[in-house]
Design a protein around this motif. Structure first.
Motif, PDB file in Angstrom:
ATOM      1  N   ILE A 129       0.389 -10.119  -1.150  1.00 36.02           N
ATOM      2  CA  ILE A 129       0.230 -10.597   0.221  1.00 36.02           C
ATOM      3  C   ILE A 129      -0.008  -9.438   1.185  1.00 36.02           C
ATOM      4  CG2 ILE A 129       1.461 -11.708   2.131  1.00 36.02           C
ATOM      5  CD1 ILE A 129       2.747 -13.571   0.089  1.00 36.02           C
ATOM      6  N   ASP A 130       0.697  -8.330   0.977  1.00 35.02           N
ATOM      7  CA  ASP A 130       0.547  -7.182   1.872  1.00 35.02           C
ATOM      8  C   ASP A 130      -0.855  -6.576   1.749  1.00 35.02           C
ATOM      9  OD1 ASP A 130       2.070  -5.515   3.796  1.00 35.02           O
ATOM     10  OD2 ASP A 130       1.616  -3.901   2.397  1.00 35.02           O
ATOM     11  N   GLY A 131      -1.359  -6.462   0.536  1.00 35.98           N
ATOM     12  CA  GLY A 131      -2.717  -5.946   0.359  1.00 35.98           C
ATOM     13  C   GLY A 131      -3.765  -6.894   0.904  1.00 35.98           C
ATOM     14  N   PHE A 153      -6.310  -6.840   8.918  1.00 37.63           N
ATOM     15  CA  PHE A 153      -5.854  -6.066  10.067  1.00 37.63           C
ATOM     16  C   PHE A 153      -5.890  -4.553   9.856  1.00 37.63           C
ATOM     17  CE2 PHE A 153      -3.190 -10.031  10.012  1.00 37.63           C
ATOM     18  CZ  PHE A 153      -3.922 -10.699  10.991  1.00 37.63           C
ATOM     19  N   ALA A 154      -6.226  -4.090   8.637  1.00 44.80           N
ATOM     20  CA  ALA A 154      -6.223  -2.651   8.321  1.00 44.80           C
ATOM     21  C   ALA A 154      -4.847  -2.046   8.587  1.00 44.80           C
ATOM     22  CB  ALA A 154      -7.302  -1.905   9.107  1.00 44.80           C
ATOM     23  N   ASP A 155      -3.811  -2.839   8.400  1.00 35.96           N
ATOM     24  CA  ASP A 155      -2.436  -2.382   8.575  1.00 35.96           C
ATOM     25  C   ASP A 155      -1.572  -3.065   7.526  1.00 35.96           C
ATOM     26  OD1 ASP A 155      -0.245  -1.102   9.558  1.00 35.96           O
ATOM     27  OD2 ASP A 155      -0.493  -1.782  11.632  1.00 35.96           O
ATOM     28  N   SER A 156      -0.594  -2.353   7.017  1.00 31.65           N
ATOM     29  CA  SER A 156       0.236  -2.908   5.948  1.00 31.65           C
ATOM     30  C   SER A 156       1.575  -2.205   5.923  1.00 31.65           C
ATOM     31  CB  SER A 156      -0.466  -2.763   4.585  1.00 31.65           C
ATOM     32  OG  SER A 156      -0.748  -1.405   4.310  1.00 31.65           O
ATOM     33  N   ASP A 157       2.515  -2.782   5.173  1.00 26.97           N
ATOM     34  CA  ASP A 157       3.857  -2.211   5.060  1.00 26.97           C
ATOM     35  C   ASP A 157       3.928  -1.096   4.024  1.00 26.97           C
ATOM     36  OD1 ASP A 157       4.960  -3.846   7.022  1.00 26.97           O
ATOM     37  OD2 ASP A 157       5.359  -5.461   5.596  1.00 26.97           O
ATOM     38  N   VAL A 158       3.088  -1.151   2.999  1.00 27.19           N
ATOM     39  CA  VAL A 158       3.040  -0.100   1.977  1.00 27.19           C
ATOM     40  C   VAL A 158       1.587   0.318   1.791  1.00 27.19           C
ATOM     41  CG1 VAL A 158       5.095  -0.944   0.793  1.00 27.19           C
ATOM     42  CG2 VAL A 158       2.853  -1.757   0.080  1.00 27.19           C
TER      43      VAL A 158
END
Length: 274
Positions: A229-231, A237-242
């Motif tokens: 889901i994060d990828g 959004f070109a933003d992620s948690d990892v």
């Protein structure tokens, strides 16, 4: 006198292509059968996830949208859309292969697949491909629905496609494993309700794991669905948690491991040849 070898005519290109198509015919036939199966009950397989997503958007988006900001410049309602899309992709990909296999086993129709000239690899490819198709179709429908009243950027479409395919194929393979293991519908329902549903809900669909306390953040990082889901969200959004590369590695490993075990069980005829 030396022997004169007869002239061997070259094989026309159309015959070569026909041979290639013929080799894919068994896989294509089973794939078509699987897609026809879920398309005939589209109210359950396509419309129902859309209604559920609308409810999530209304409840979470309107109730919390003005109070929560996860990424700068991104509304909370827009933030949860990719998570809801991928959650539906994962759940529907799993449901497609698992329900098809358990129905065939319970009704006895699996014998027609086993008696056909299909190899385990062809069965695996067709059923996983159908699961990917259903999952991505549902996700695309949710995205089109969300675009009617939200602006959702698409910054990296390549990553969106990669994680959608990896996630759906991994869940399609996991559905095969569950379908082979289960002997009745209750076991499939239990697998989905007690394993798949909690893991997808606790994978950062409605929140960023960076906002969680330490212990819960570490627990989330063990969940492979979180990286899928994060990828997937990174593509929007070109933003992620990892790091996107960490998410890619975990998602690829998940798809390969579940795919190998599903194919191995099919090759052994696990709970099929009894």
């Amino acid at each position: 006198m030396p022997e004169v070898l007869p002239h061997l005519p070259s094989v026309p290109e159309n015959r070569v292509s026909a041979g290639i198509q013929g080799s894919l015919a068994p896989t294509w036939t089973l794939f078509y059968k699987e897609t026809l199966r879920f398309s005939k009950v589209w109210l359950q397989t396509i419309a129902a996830p859309l209604i559920t997503t609308i409810l999530y958007l209304v409840v979470f988006g309107h109730a919390l949208g003005s109070h929560i900001t996860v990424y700068p410049g991104v509304s909370y309602t827009a933030f949860i859309v990719p998570g809801l899309m991928m959650m539906s992709v994962l759940q529907n990909a799993f449901a497609n292969s698992s329900s098809s296999l358990i129905q065939s086993k319970v009704t006895g129709n699996i014998v027609f697949v086993l008696l056909s000239p299909l190899t385990p690899s062809e069965i695996f490819t067709a059923m996983v491909a159908a699961s990917v198709f259903r999952g991505i179709l549902v996700g695309l429908a949710i995205f089109v629905l969300a675009l009617l009243y939200l602006h959702i950027p698409i910054i990296h479409p390549f990553w969106i496609l990669v994680f959608a395919i990896l996630g759906a194929s991994g869940m399609g393979s996991l559905g095969l494993i569950a379908g082979l293991w289960a002997e009745k519908f209750d076991q499939i329902a239990g697998f989905q309700n007690f394993i798949i549903m909690p893991l997808t809900f606790l994978a950062g669909v409605f929140y960023s794991v960076q906002s969680l306390p330490g212990i819960w953040q570490r627990i989330s990082l063990v969940n492979p669905f979180f990286y899928i889901i994060d990828g997937f969200r990174y593509g929007f959004f070109a933003d992620s948690d990892v790091s996107i590369w960490v998410s890619l590695g975990v998602s690829l490993a998940f798809a390969l491991i579940t795919g190998f075990f599903a194919w191995r069980l099919l090759d052994r005829g696990y709970k099929l040849r009894q």
